[in-house]
Design a protein around this motif. Structure first.
Motif, PDB file in Angstrom:
ATOM      1  N   ILE A 272      32.455 -89.671  23.162  1.00 28.20           N
ATOM      2  CA  ILE A 272      30.883 -89.177  23.049  1.00 28.20           C
ATOM      3  C   ILE A 272      30.595 -87.528  23.901  1.00 28.20           C
ATOM      4  CG2 ILE A 272      29.780 -88.717  25.477  1.00 28.20           C
ATOM      5  CD1 ILE A 272      29.865 -90.979  26.085  1.00 28.20           C
ATOM      6  N   PHE A 275      30.937 -86.038  19.797  1.00 36.40           N
ATOM      7  CA  PHE A 275      29.612 -85.826  19.459  1.00 36.40           C
ATOM      8  C   PHE A 275      28.456 -84.654  20.344  1.00 36.40           C
ATOM      9  CE2 PHE A 275      25.064 -87.316  20.866  1.00 36.40           C
ATOM     10  CZ  PHE A 275      24.604 -87.465  19.614  1.00 36.40           C
ATOM     11  N   SER A 279      26.442 -81.177  17.810  1.00 43.93           N
ATOM     12  CA  SER A 279      25.667 -81.498  18.092  1.00 43.93           C
ATOM     13  C   SER A 279      24.959 -80.158  18.833  1.00 43.93           C
ATOM     14  CB  SER A 279      25.129 -82.342  18.825  1.00 43.93           C
ATOM     15  OG  SER A 279      24.957 -83.140  19.980  1.00 43.93           O
ATOM     16  N   GLY A 360      35.586 -79.695  18.028  1.00 44.88           N
ATOM     17  CA  GLY A 360      35.036 -81.228  17.672  1.00 44.88           C
ATOM     18  C   GLY A 360      35.052 -82.180  17.317  1.00 44.88           C
TER      19      GLY A 360
END
Length: 388
Positions: A272, A275, A279, A360
């Motif tokens: 998570i 992500f 984003s 990320g």
């Protein structure tokens, strides 16, 4: 649990101090006339000294009365912050931040281990979550408050407030915290065995990599927001990150106690988090979604600590304070390296807008490592059942 809550006061001051400085970097840079990559080292030196202090003092002071050590730690922390507020040059500021980092490195892991010792084994995850929740509350309440104070009184005023909070926490522990000895210090052979234990090293390694990505990225939030969308008012975004941190910190303990699988929870947290980082640049283009990646990132970042501590306490039940200190050290060493690495790659030409993608990718690599740990643990459990 009331004694555990007492420990959160000091953790609140630590969280306030560790995370508000990232928001103060533009003002510090303007005062001392230095670049963003240089001011980022004010975070690095705090977290590096935190990382080095945690395992050293946990070993040297093990067996001493917990209350005395906690009071000493908060005294050093408060002196460091007071000296930071008085710093007349950037060099003096860095030295003062180092002192504050040493105090924080002594307090935080011992507070976590003490919280676990004050409750039953079944409530250990909740106790760790509450203790870490105090630190995340320092971000959701302290960071915005600190930035507001800085707007009116300068960044020095914010550091004086942190100094006062440290002294208040110290007085509270002197008056109301029970006085019991910490665990006996491990022998040299046991310390080496702890460092060379594959499961311990793997768990600490995951913490280290997670911190490089998450806390390293956090250091440059102000620079990233300005580069992506020309955003200069960063308080709402830090607030969103802190709110997520509170949710993650206070909910993860219950999940650990209910599932009994902190390793699987850690894998989900990393997925998570990746992500959210990927984003973040896209979300800033849409006002309705701008804060969501920060909330999710904050929640996962703060939730990642309790599963790791819980696993280490299970692996090293007789030397919990040292194991937690090792994990705490890895967390803040990762933060120091992440901050320094972020400044280095920006000096090398990487745009700040690319930092979330780089972080990320690092989280995805860390996730693969965690999945290997989960798989190995499953194989070991199957082999144990077969042997039984």
């Amino acid at each position: 649990m009331r004694k555990v809550l007492l420990l959160t006061i000091g953790m609140f001051a630590l969280g306030f101090d560790a995370y508000v400085v990232a928001g103060l970097l533009p003002d510090i840079g303007a005062m001392f006339k230095i670049s963003a990559s240089q001011t980022g080292q004010a975070v690095s030196v705090f977290t590096l000294c935190y990382a080095l202090a945690a395992p050293v003092f946990a070993t040297l002071l093990a067996g001493k009365p917990v209350r005395r050590i906690l009071v000493l730690a908060l005294a050093v922390f408060s002196v460091g912050n007071g000296a930071s507020a008085l710093a007349s040059s950037y060099s003096l500021l860095l030295m003062a931040r180092a002192v504050a980092g040493i105090g924080a490195g002594l307090y935080s892991p011992l507070a976590a281990a003490a919280a676990a010792s004050l409750v039953s084994k079944q409530k250990r995850g909740r106790a760790l979550g509450i203790t870490l929740g105090g630190m995340s509350m320092g971000t959701v309440i302290g960071v915005p408050l600190g930035l507001i104070i800085a707007e009116h009184l300068g960044w020095h005023g914010t550091l004086w407030l942190i100094t006062a909070l440290g002294l208040i926490a110290m007085i509270g522990i002197v008056l109301w915290f029970p006085n019991f000895p910490a665990s006996a210090p491990p022998s040299l052979r046991q310390r080496v065995a702890m460092m060379t234990n594959g499961r311990v090293s793997a768990t600490v390694g995951i913490t280290f990599m997670t911190s490089i990505a998450s806390l390293g990225l956090y250091t440059y939030i102000a620079t990233i927001l300005h580069n992506l969308q020309d955003i200069n008012i960063i308080t709402p975004y830090l607030w969103a990150w802190g709110i997520g941190g509170v949710v993650g910190s206070f909910s993860i303990g219950t999940l650990i106690d209910r599932t009994g699988r902190p390793d699987l929870l850690m894998a989900g947290i990393l997925a998570i988090m990746a992500f959210a980082m990927f984003s973040l640049p896209l979300g800033l283009k849409f006002p309705m979604l701008a804060f969501l990646p920060f909330v999710i990132w904050g929640a996962m970042g703060w939730a990642s600590q309790a599963p790791q501590q819980h696993e280490l306490l299970r692996l090293q039940p007789n030397h919990g304070a040292v194991a937690v200190a090792l994990n705490s050290s890895a967390n803040y060493l990762g933060s120091a390296i992440g901050s320094a690495l972020g400044g280095t790659v920006m000096l090398a030409g990487l745009a700040p807008s690319q930092l979330p993608y780089a972080a990320g990718c690092l989280v995805l690599v860390t996730l693969l490592g965690q999945l290997v740990i989960v798989s190995c643990k499953g194989e070991q459990e199957k082999e144990k059942l077969n042997n039984d």
